[in-house]
Each structure stands twice: as C-alpha cells, then as structure tokens.
Design an enzyme around this catalytic site. Structure first.
Site, short mmCIF file in Angstrom:
data_model
loop_
_atom_site.label_atom_id
_atom_site.label_comp_id
_atom_site.label_asym_id
_atom_site.label_seq_id
_atom_site.Cartn_x
_atom_site.Cartn_y
_atom_site.Cartn_z
N GLU A 92 -5.18 -1.29 -1.54
CA GLU A 92 -4.87 0.09 -1.19
C GLU A 92 -3.53 0.22 -0.46
O GLU A 92 -2.78 1.15 -0.71
CB GLU A 92 -5.99 0.68 -0.34
N ASP A 93 -3.25 -0.73 0.42
CA ASP A 93 -2.10 -0.55 1.31
C ASP A 93 -0.89 -1.43 1.01
O ASP A 93 0.15 -1.25 1.62
CB ASP A 93 -2.52 -0.82 2.77
#
Ligand code: MN
Length: 738
Positions: A92-93
C-alpha cells in the site's frame, strides 16, 4: 526552533534490537528455513520503508516489527503470518508490488497481503464505506483468516500509538475500533486483545472519564490487595495441603466495563471498584485437569458460600469460541460477592490467545502449519456456520446500524446483501426468480413469517415455497428491490395475457351464439359498452367473471353487427377514477399504483376497497391511512384534523384483492349454505376467508369475509347472492364494529 538531531546509527541499532526481541517471541518459527524467511521479510520491509516515519517521528519500520511481534507473541501465529505482518504495509505504501511478494515469498503470502491492503484505509463511519469495508472483511475471511488476525494486530498497535494522531483521526479510529475490531476480537476468543482495544478506545473517545477511572483504580489499589490476600489465604492453604501446583491471579474489571457500568447502568464507581475476579490457574496434565478443577472448586466452597445461580461450567461444555473455565461466585466474609475462575494452564492460554494457542496442545504428529490451518478452518466454520452463534456474531457487529444495507444469511450460511427495508419476498427473488414466484412465506431465525416481513441484519432466512403459488399484483407493494419488482411485473403481464386468452375464447363462443362475426368492429362495440379501455382488459374481465356474457346489456343485432343501446353505454372511463375530494388541498394519493412511493395502508375500521369513496389521513406513526368517506370515524377525523386529510383515488389494480365483510340473512333452508358458497367460489371467482352461520326459528343470519377486486366486483357478488332462493338480505358490513 531547535533542530532535532537524529542519530541514525543509534536508530539502526534500535531497529535491530526490536527485531531481535521479535525473534525471541517467534516460538513457532524454530527451523533455519523459518528464520531465514523472517529475516528476508524484515530486510525487505526495512528497505521499503527506509525513508518513511510515523507521526511520532519514529522510523516507520518500528510499526511492522511491532505488528509482527503481536502476531507471534499475543496471537501465537507462525512464520507465514509473521512474514506477512512485517510486509503488511509495503504494497500500500511503498514501491513493492504483489508480484514482488509472490516472487520472493509465495502465492499464499500474496493472497494475505492483498487482503490486508484491501481492508486497510480507515473507513468513514458516516458513510456506507464502513458497510462495504465490513463486507470485504467477511469476504476476505473466507480466503484466509490470517488476514483478520494480522489486521487485528495492526489495529492494536495503531491504537497503542494513537497519541500522535490528530484529534479528529483519533476519534474516528477509536470509534471504528470499538464498533468493529473489539467485537471481532471477542468473537475470535481473543479476550485480552478485545479488552485492550476497548480500554484504548475509551481513552480517546472519553479521555476525562478514562483518566478518572484510572486515578480511582490507583487510589483503591491497596485496599484491593489487602482484601485479595485475606480472601485467598485459606484457599492457598487448602490447595497446598492437597499438593496442587497453581498460580492465583486477580484482575479488576476492565476500564471499559467499569465505564459502561457507570454510564449505562448509573452505578457509582464506589460500588464497583472492588468487583474483581480471582483466577486460580492449575498446572496439571490435560487428562487430570477436569478433576483437579473441581477439587479446587470444592476447596473454595469449603470456605465461602457459593451463589447457586452463578456457577458456570464451561469445562464440560466449552463456549463456541473455545473458552473453557469453571466460574463460581462466592460470598466473602465482608459480605461481598467475589467471582472465582478456575482453569488449567492450557485453558488459560486458550482464553488469552484464543484458537491461536491450540497448536501447543494438540498432538505433535502434525506439522505446525497444518495444525494452524486446522484451527483457521475452525474459526471459519464458526463464523460461517448457519447457527444461532453466527447470528450472534453478526449481531455483535451491530450491523443494523448500517443505514443502507442489511446482511442476511441463507440456510447454508451464504451472506446476501439487501437494501434496508427488504422483505422476505425480496430475499426470495434474490435467491432465484422461481423461488420468488412460488414463495408463500419464510422461516426467519426458525420462526414462521409472512411474505411482507421486513428483514434485519443477521437474520437467517429459509424461503418456503408452494407449487400452487403464483405472483400477485399486491406483491408490488411488498417488495422494495427493483429486480423483484420487475420480475413480478413480467410474470403478472404474462399471467394476464393467459387469462385474457380464456376470456377471448369465451367471447368467441358468445359471438357464435349471437351469430355475429368475429371482427374488430363488433369487439370494439363490446369493449366500449362495458367501459373497458382495451380488448385485453375486456377479455380479462370476462375470464374473471366480472363481465357476464350470459345476460348482455340491452342491444340489437342487425346484419352481423351488434349495437348496444346508447344510454347504457358507459363513458370511456379513465383507468383511474377520482372518487372523492376531501375538504382539503394537497396531493392526491394514488392507491395501489406502484409508481408512487407513498407509504399508505388501508384502515381496519372501515376496510376500504377500490371503488369506495375514500380519503387519506396522515397519521403520526403509520404513514397515510385510507378510510372510506362513510367510515364511522371519518367525520371526526375530517372536522378535527382537516389539515391532515388528503385526497385519494384508486388506480386500477385488476389482480389486487381486498377483504370485505358481508352479512346476510334468509330463511333456513337445507342446502342454502352450499348454494352461497358455490356462487362465491365457482361463479364469481371470489376467495372466501371466513364464513359463519347462526340459525334460529327458521331464520338464519350469517357473516362472511370475502376477497374482491373493487366495488363493481362486490356489487356484482351481492346481486348474485340476493338472487339465491331463500336469501333475504345481503349487505356489506360498514365497519368491523357494526
Ligand atoms: Mn499497519
């Protein structure tokens, strides 16, 4: 402003220290291969997050390490979960993709991290995202329950470090935790995590109350300790004498449960601070544990009188979450009730770590991972089982709070989503059109309910069908989903077409006997004379017995053409008939029209049917009620509450049936009942709901309830009944109180 120097070397040493602390609690990752995988995940994560910091300013990698540590230490999870916990935020990051994960670790890791990525992101409580999020959680759960467990670990660490967040974010995350994650932990048997999540949530949602309770607990600590020591002294002696090996723990109620007592039950702190449980944990082999627990019970009750109502034996029958323990509540010498929990070390471990601790105690033949899969399967079974427990589980999530959707289970435990307000009939059509068409009712949570029953989240619904059932037009008022509505309309149209065909055949035969030709001119003459709009409509009424072909209206037949007398010809009526103008302005309620979304019901005091003069009355809690203008209550309503009266008119609803009460009298004649019921069921195609007779001195009186379409249909029926020999009067019952 002072510049904060960050000692990168010291930070790197700290990262390694934390990593080693993690390894020390990875009890189940003992092989070199396991350790190598964890090392690989750690290095990948460190590298991916290297430029990121948390809100607190700390290196981001502290977070995945902490989550992995919770997964290993508090949930007892094994290598695969630890790897995924370390990598849970990378996709996600950071630049890392699911493909990278799969290449470097494997397919399962990909699935788990994909699940974690999907359910991450804080949902907004006020939007429907929350519902969607929850649904996703349930759905990913069927992929791999590890997703949920790692998510819980992630949430727990975020809650522990929530101080650095903005206030509005704190509130949002804390409420969400209370709303979804704490009940989830509870259901999975993770009592410690559940309690910590609740307490932490409270810390942010009501900081003043939280601090107050903490302070008061600290102040009263000494009193509690003294009490516990005195209370347990005789028990210790007795257990020592018997040579039992044990540990005694005591714990006050959680801050959250004290808060709840104070705020929802209004009990002051002073009355609850000394409510606590004493836990006696036995070190004893598994085959001995049941006997030993009862030995302890016997020792405890030798000194203190137990409350007979509060003995809980979850050893013989463990809770569905797997919880095993023996609970009793006894009276202390100071007159206070004290709860005593008796359990083995194994049971205590299970209670603390939930199913995650099972691996330690099951036979050692299977490999750890296969055992893990087994208990993951168990959790899944519990969650998916179509039992009362599954319903309770959903209940815990307070799904009913979601404003737009409800979640309902099939008998086999499949989850279905429906809009709020959906009925059993909507559900039936959602399952299958045919099930919808033949639906006669449902068992909702094992209780029999009608088609119109409104479903709630967590309901388990079993549809009951009958081959004889067919769609009815009033079903359009029961369903709220567009697809069900469409299916019903299609079926009704089809049915009307079929019935019309019969009517058409009947008319053809009548044409033959009249010796007129079958053609549009003659047909049109009939349609007009009987006030119908279309030929199909006319055929339909013939088939339904509502237009009689035996006795035709006055007419002449001339050179193959039929002509009805002009003065008997009905005007071309509109499909809808405005039947009343109430003494008020406002909109007109179109009764029975499915296009208009007006919530109305027919009042029971006068039971109106189409054709009756009616008006609508706006009630406080039950929407618009339709009354007949000659309803016994009409005058009062119209005079006192004129502003709440609105116009109402009927729309045509050929298939809708309405209940009407009839009373009749006559001379007591053998076979009369037979004649009456014959007319009702055969000649007139009327359904009868109820009939009762009373005969006295050669005269009988009776009442019946029949289903008719409208006043035309009703008057026709009344006329036919009056024609029966022996019948004196037939009248509609004007009100149910008449
Ligand atoms: Mn995270």
């Amino acid at each position: 402003m002072a510049k904060i120097e960050i000692d990168l070397e010291e930070e790197n040493r700290e990262i390694l220290r934390r990593y080693r602390a993690l390894l020390r609690v990875c009890y189940r990752s003992k092989t070199r291969a396991d350790r190598a995988r964890i090392r690989k995940a750690f290095e990948l994560s460190v590298d991916a997050h290297k430029d990121m910091r948390r809100k607190s300013g700390e290196p981001y990698i502290y977070h995945p390490i902490a989550v992995a540590k919770i997964a290993a230490e508090e949930l007892g999870l094994a290598t695969m979960s630890i790897v995924c916990a370390l990598l849970h935020d990378t996709v996600e990051d950071t630049e890392i993709t699911l493909d990278d994960i799969q290449r470097q670790f494997g397919k399962k890791e990909r699935v788990i991290i994909d699940g974690l990525t999907k359910i991450s992101g804080v949902a907004d409580l006020s939007s429907s995202d929350q519902a969607e999020n929850f649904r996703k959680m349930l759905l990913t759960l069927s992929d791999d329950v590890r997703v949920i467990l790692i998510k819980l670990a992630d949430r727990l660490h975020n809650m522990r470090t929530l101080d650095h967040m903005r206030r509005d974010k704190q509130l949002k995350i804390a409420s969400e935790t209370l709303f979804m994650y704490a009940p989830l932990a509870h259901r999975l048997g993770l009592y410690n995590i559940k309690t910590e999540l609740e307490d932490l949530s409270l810390k942010f949602t009501d900081p003043a109350a939280y601090d107050d309770i903490i302070t008061k607990l600290q102040k009263t600590q000494a009193v509690r300790t003294r009490f516990i020591n005195q209370f347990t002294l005789p028990i210790r002696r007795a257990l020592d004498e018997q040579g039992l090996i044990y540990e005694i723990k005591s714990r006050t109620k959680s801050i959250f449960s004290i808060y709840n007592k104070i705020h929802t039950k209004g009990v002051p702190f002073e009355e609850i601070y000394d409510l606590f449980a004493i836990r006696i944990i036995l070190k004893t082999p598994q085959e001995q544990e049941k006997t030993d627990c009862w030995r302890v019970y016997s020792a405890v009750t030798d000194f203190y009188v137990p409350s007979t109502e509060r003995l809980r034996d979850w050893i013989s029958t463990p809770k569905s979450s797997g919880y095993e323990s023996l609970h009793t509540t006894v009276m202390s010498p100071t007159g206070k009730w004290v709860e005593v929990q008796i359990r083995s070390e194994r049971m205590d471990d299970l209670a603390e770590k939930g199913y995650a601790a099972h691996w330690k105690y099951k036979d050692a033949v299977e490999s750890p991972e296969s055992k893990l899969d087994k208990w993951l399967g168990q959790i899944r079974d519990v969650l998916e089982a179509p039992s009362d427990n599954a319903i309770e589980f959903i209940d815990n999530f307070k799904l009913s709070l979601f404003s737009e959707e409800i979640y309902v289970f099939t008998p086999s435990g499949d989850l279905k989503t429906l809009p709020v307000g959906s009925t059993t009939l909507d559900f039936a059509f959602l399952i299958h059109s045919q099930i919808g068409y033949q639906c006669i009712g449902a068992k909702v949570n094992h209780k029999l309910e009608p088609l119109s029953h409104k479903l709630s989240s967590g309901d388990q619904v079993e549809i009951l069908t009958s081959k004889k059932q067919r769609p009815k037009e009033d079903w359009l008022n029961i369903v709220i989903t567009a697809s069900a509505r469409q299916k019903i309309k299609t079926a009704l149209k089809e049915e009307k077409k079929q019935i019309s065909e019969e009517g058409k055949e009947m008319l053809k035969r009548r044409f033959n006997s009249l010796k007129i030709t079958w053609g549009s001119k003659n047909i049109d003459e009939f349609v007009r004379a009987y006030g119908c709009v279309t030929a199909v409509d006319f055929y339909f009424k013939i088939a339904k017995g509502r237009i009689e072909l035996k006795k035709l209206k006055p007419h002449t037949v001339e050179a193959d053409r039929i002509r009805f007398d002009k003065n008997t010809q009905e005007k071309h009526e509109e499909i809808t008939r405005i039947v009343t103008t109430a003494p008020s302005t406002g909109d007109t309620v179109l009764i029975g029209d499915d296009k208009q979304k007006v919530d109305f019901s027919l009042s029971v005091c006068c039971s109106p049917i189409p054709g009756d003069e009616v008006f609508g009355f706006i009630t406080v809690s039950e929407g618009i009620k339709i009354h007949r203008t000659n309803c016994p209550n009409a005058q009062e309503l119209m005079s006192k509450y004129a502003y709440r009266v609105i116009k109402a008119k009927w729309s045509s609803n050929d298939l809708v049936q309405f209940e009407v009460g009839l009373k009749f009298s006559g001379t007591d004649d053998v076979g009369l009942v037979q004649k009456i019921t014959n007319i009702i069921s055969t000649d007139m195609n009327v359904n009868m709901r109820a009939i009762s007779f009373e005969a006295r001195d050669g005269i009988f009186e009776g009442k019946m309830v029949v289903l008719v379409h409208d006043t035309e249909h009703l008057n026709h029926l009344i006329k036919n009944l009056q024609d029966v020999d022996g019948v004196l009067t037939v009248d509609r019952i004007e009100s149910e109180f008449a």
